[in-house]
Every structure is written in structure tokens, then in C-alpha cells.
Design a protein around this motif. Structure first.
Motif, PDB file in Angstrom:
ATOM      1  N   LEU A  47      37.632  37.332  39.603  1.00 44.92           N
ATOM      2  CA  LEU A  47      38.038  37.399  41.214  1.00 44.92           C
ATOM      3  C   LEU A  47      39.124  38.321  41.092  1.00 44.92           C
ATOM      4  O   LEU A  47      40.231  38.064  40.641  1.00 44.92           O
ATOM      5  CB  LEU A  47      38.756  36.263  41.859  1.00 44.92           C
ATOM      6  N   ALA A  48      38.945  39.570  41.342  1.00 46.42           N
ATOM      7  CA  ALA A  48      39.860  40.499  41.079  1.00 46.42           C
ATOM      8  C   ALA A  48      40.993  40.270  42.519  1.00 46.42           C
ATOM      9  O   ALA A  48      41.200  39.716  43.533  1.00 46.42           O
ATOM     10  CB  ALA A  48      39.623  41.989  41.276  1.00 46.42           C
ATOM     11  N   PRO A  49      42.167  41.406  42.035  1.00 47.64           N
ATOM     12  CA  PRO A  49      43.462  40.576  43.032  1.00 47.64           C
ATOM     13  C   PRO A  49      42.879  40.882  44.611  1.00 47.64           C
ATOM     14  O   PRO A  49      43.174  39.846  45.691  1.00 47.64           O
ATOM     15  CB  PRO A  49      44.749  41.767  42.466  1.00 47.64           C
ATOM     16  N   ASN A  50      41.987  42.322  44.751  1.00 49.28           N
ATOM     17  CA  ASN A  50      41.866  42.002  46.113  1.00 49.28           C
ATOM     18  C   ASN A  50      41.254  40.575  47.563  1.00 49.28           C
ATOM     19  O   ASN A  50      41.199  40.091  48.090  1.00 49.28           O
ATOM     20  CB  ASN A  50      40.808  42.916  47.098  1.00 49.28           C
ATOM     21  N   ALA A  51      40.451  39.589  46.059  1.00 56.24           N
ATOM     22  CA  ALA A  51      40.220  38.497  47.034  1.00 56.24           C
ATOM     23  C   ALA A  51      40.802  37.018  46.630  1.00 56.24           C
ATOM     24  O   ALA A  51      41.571  36.760  47.743  1.00 56.24           O
ATOM     25  CB  ALA A  51      38.900  37.841  45.750  1.00 56.24           C
ATOM     26  N   ILE A  52      42.109  37.637  45.640  1.00 60.14           N
ATOM     27  CA  ILE A  52      43.237  36.894  45.658  1.00 60.14           C
ATOM     28  C   ILE A  52      44.214  36.266  47.094  1.00 60.14           C
ATOM     29  O   ILE A  52      44.757  35.911  47.654  1.00 60.14           O
ATOM     30  CB  ILE A  52      43.898  37.032  44.260  1.00 60.14           C
ATOM     31  N   LYS A  53      44.031  38.327  47.431  1.00 56.16           N
ATOM     32  CA  LYS A  53      44.932  38.277  48.646  1.00 56.16           C
ATOM     33  C   LYS A  53      44.302  37.693  49.904  1.00 56.16           C
ATOM     34  O   LYS A  53      45.394  37.439  50.551  1.00 56.16           O
ATOM     35  CB  LYS A  53      44.880  40.160  48.296  1.00 56.16           C
TER      36      LYS A  53
END
Ligand SMILES: Cc1cc2nc3c(=O)[nH]c(=O)nc-3n(C[C@H](O)[C@H](O)[C@H](O)COP(=O)(O)OP(=O)(O)OC[C@H]3O[C@@H](n4cnc5c(N)ncnc54)[C@H](O)[C@@H]3O)c2cc1C
Length: 379
Positions: A47-53
Motif C-alpha cells: 500500500l503506497a502513501p496515496n492509499a494510506i492517505k
């Protein structure tokens, strides 16, 4: 809009995350899922930062992070283990990747939908327009009436096929195995090792587990590939650096999955009046950028934002398409090209590729990542 009924067809990452996003704006959707039980693919996912955001936006970031492993480094190397490129050294939240077992991701998502109607064993076959409503049809002969339909039924979506019969899946030219094994090798960082026409990725998961994937150029649906197990895969990757052959060898055959890799050639529309396509049903991508699920998760948040800001659902779905199509499809196209580069089998060209990639300055890599990871959910 709250008086209207919403049905989500497909309870994968896109469908479940969307149900959570809708719940936050006061919409309780019904989910119909083809599988008789939730048994997510036995593999990891990054999960890349865009998904975490996006998860932060939904208020479930902490739970996702607690079930994941924060990867402390991501390196692409050649098959001998020599670095080609690595994640920029200033490792911070804006570039951090989380790795999670798909089963655990599903568990977290489902835990937020306990009060929802999730009907398992219902395989949608298509829909009919009935006055102001939509009649969903299922393979058991039953039907279900809904005002609005969100199709998150994956790359083979029958709803997309009905709406866009000419939509096309593209075979990427390589096949992929995924495995889970114990981390008996002290592996701490994530790596992707590129050979000639084959590559091997390693991702440390929580609980001392390793998720790995192996891609090999092959004809589509090759009966030979179907038969490959640990023994054959170990032979294919015998010339790769340590611990790859031993890691494959330590994986139980029962923990290996096999798929040919496809994507969905960019389609004309995501929105069709009271029906909208999301996730892989709308923009399935090759896994080379680790963005398929991340984009599906972004979809969920943006769809809810669009619904919040529109007076009709059809308008919201149209608004969603405007916001999502360009970004998601540019990732599909970039990922396709990246796969071609990573799977190069010509020795001369792949050596040249490695040299060129080593010359790319870290600042350029960082700005490329930022363009994917930076996402603003305020419309
Ligand atoms: C090898 C590989 C590795 C990947 N790695 C990553 C990664 O690291 N990071 C990342 O972000 N993405 C990754 N992806 C992509 C990611 O798996 C997908 O993009 C993501 O699962 C899409 O979610 P979805 O819910 O749209 O579709 P799906 O996960 O396909 O879910 C669709 C759901 O709909 C159900 N369904 C299907 N047909 C019907 C029907 N007719 N009626 C009702 N229900 C139906 C299915 O049972 C399923 O539950 C990878 C993909 C592959 C192939």
C-alpha cells in the motif's frame, strides 16, 4: 440521496472500501459478492502513501498501519543482487510503503462493515433498466432491485462487459506466481531483482512472513506454466542471487498462486447514468507499480466526496469519472510500459537498461514517485 438504495457488486478491496466511504457520508450500501465466503487471495499487497492517505481520510489509517509492515527500503537490483536503483534515501511518510497480508487487509475493512448487508454467493450476471430502478440479475436466477449500482466486480466485470462490450483485456506477455513463506533469511528490505525475461520480488510482511512474486515471460495461458510448482520455479530462478532460490524452495506448494498478468485497455467511460464502474472493473492495471488496489482505494474516497457534493447520483458518477479517469488510466499506461522494461529478455538491452536506470538522479526518482503518491482528496 440518502433515501435511494445503493448496491455494490463485488466485495473486494474496491467494494469494501467504498462501502466504508459511503457509510461515512450516511449512505448504507448493500454488497453482493460472488464468492460463497470471504477468502481473500493468500498473498501480500503493498500500500503506497496515496492509499494510506485515503485510509486516513476514512479514519482507519491506524488500524491498517498496525496490521502492516512499514518497509524500510525498496531496491531494484539485477539478478546478481547489484543495485540498479533504490527508493530515495530520505525515507519519510511521503514515500513509505506498507506491506500487508491481503487477508488482514480484508479483515480490517470488514470490521467496519459489521452493520452492513453483505450477501455472499451472489454472482451478478448483468442488469436491466426497470423504470427508475436497476434490476440486478444473478447466476442463481434471482434478481435484486436497486436505485444505484456501483460495479466493483473486478477485471472480468460482467457489468462492464454489458456496458462496453468492446472493452478489451490485454495479456502483458508474462505470467506471475505469488508465494508466502517464513522469513528464515533475515530479510528486512523489499527488493525486486531483474533478470532477462524474468524478475523476482521480495516483500517482508508482519509476523516474520515474506511475500514474494516471480514473473516470467510466457505465452498466454501456457499449460506448462500451470504445472509449475516450487521445484520448477526454483530451477527457473536458480541463477538469481541469494536467498531467492532457497526462499522459493522453503515455500509450501500450497502457498503458491499463479496468474497470467492482464490489464484493461483504457475504456471510454466509468459513469453510465445510475451505474458506475470502480476499481479493477474500471481500470485494472498490471502490478508493476503496485498501484491497482491503491487506485481502487482512491476511487472509494473520491466517489464518496463526489456524492457528498452533487445533487443527483448520476451527476456524482459523472463527476467521479472526470476526477478519476485520467489519473487511473495514466497509471495503467505507465505500469504497462514499466512491465515491458522490467521483463526485457534481450541481454544486451537489459544490461543497457540497468546502466541507464543507474544514471537517473535520486531527485528525478523522487519527483516521479511524488506524482503518484501525492493525492488531494478535497475536490
Ligand atoms: C500479481 C498481482 C500483484 C498485485 N500487487 C499489488 C500491490 O502490491 N499493490 C496494489 O495496490 N495492487 C496490487 N495488485 C492489484 C490489486 O490486486 C487489484 O487492483 C485490486 O485487488 C482491485 O480490487 P477490486 O476490488 O477492484 O477487484 P478484485 O480484487 O478483483 O475484487 C473483485 C471482487 O468482486 C467479486 N466478483 C467478481 N465477479 C463478480 C460478480 N459477477 N458478481 C459479484 N461479485 C463478483 C470477486 O469475488 C471479488 O471479491 C496486484 C495484482 C496482481 C495480479
Amino acid at each position: 440521496m440518502k433515501d435511494l438504495t445503493f448496491t455494490i457488486s463485488g466485495g473486494g478491496i474496491a467494494g469494501l472500501t467504498t462501502a466504508i466511504a459511503l457509510k461515512r457520508i450516511g449512505i448504507k450500501a448493500k454488497i453482493v459478492e460472488a464468492a460463497p465466503e470471504f477468502k481473500p487471495v493468500g498473498a501480500g499487497i503493498t500500500l503506497a502513501p496515496n492509499a494510506i492517505k485515503a485510509f486516513q481520510h476514512l479514519g482507519i489509517k491506524q488500524e491498517i498501519e498496525e496490521a502492516s509492515n512499514l518497509i524500510s527500503g525498496l531496491e531494484i537490483c539485477d539478478f546478481k543482487g547489484k543495485t540498479i536503483t533504490q527508493q530515495p534515501s530520505e525515507f519519510d511518510e511521503s514515500t513509505a510503503i506498507h506491506a500487508i497480508h491481503r487477508g488482514n487487509l480484508h479483515e480490517v475493512l470488514l470490521s467496519h462493515l459489521k452493520d452492513h448487508s453483505i450477501v455472499l454467493g451472489k454472482r451478478t450476471t448483468g442488469f436491466n433498466k426497470k423504470a427508475d430502478q436497476i434490476e440486478l440479475t444473478f447466476d442463481d436466477g434471482s434478481t435484486h432491485l436497486t436505485d444505484l449500482l456501483i460495479a466493483s466486480d473486478g477485471i472480468h466485470s460482467p457489468i462492464r462487459k454489458q456496458l462496453l462490450p468492446d472493452s478489451e483485456l490485454r495479456y502483458a506477455g508474462y505470467t506471475c506466481w505469488r508465494g508466502i513463506s517464513a522469513n528464515n533469511f533475515g530479510i528486512e528490505k523489499a527488493t525486486e531483482s531483474w533478470g532477462h525475461g524474468k524478475r523476482f520480488g521480495i516483500v517482508p510482511l508482519p509476523d516474520n512472513q515474506i511475500y514474494w512474486f516471480a514473473c516470467l515471460n510466457a505465452p498466454v495461458n501456457d499449460p506448462q506454466m500451470k504445472k509449475y510448482g516450487v521445484h520448477e520455479l526454483r530451477q527457473v530462478f536458480e541463477d538469481f542471487h541469494t536467498p531467492i532460490p532457497d526462499l522459493i524452495g522453503s515455500t509450501p506448494d500450497s502457498q503458491i498462486l499463479w496468474n497470467d498478468i492482464y490489464d484493461l485497455k483504457p475504456i471510454r467511460n466509468f459513469a453510465f447514468g445510475d451505474v458506475v464502474l470502480i476499481g479493477d472493473a474500471a481500470h485494472a492495471t498490471t502490478p508493476n507499480m503496485g498501484q491497482g488496489a491503491c487506485q481502487a482505494i482512491e476511487d472509494a474516497v473520491i466517489l464518496a466526496e463526489c456524492l457528498k457534493r452533487s445533487s443527483t447520483a448520476a451527476q456524482a458518477f459523472q463527476f467521479f469519472e472526470q476526477h478519476r479517469k485520467k489519473r487511473a488510466q495514466s497509471i495503467v499506461n505507465r505500469s504497462w510500459k514499466m512491465g515491458k522494461m522490467a521483463q526485457m529478455d534481450n541481454r544486451f538491452l537489459s544490461t543497457l537498461r540497468n546502466g541507464l536506470m543507474r544514471a537517473i538522479p535520486a531527485s528525478v526518482l523522487k519527483s516521479q514517485l511524488k506524482s503518484i503518491y501525492d493525492i488531494d482528496f478535497t475536490l
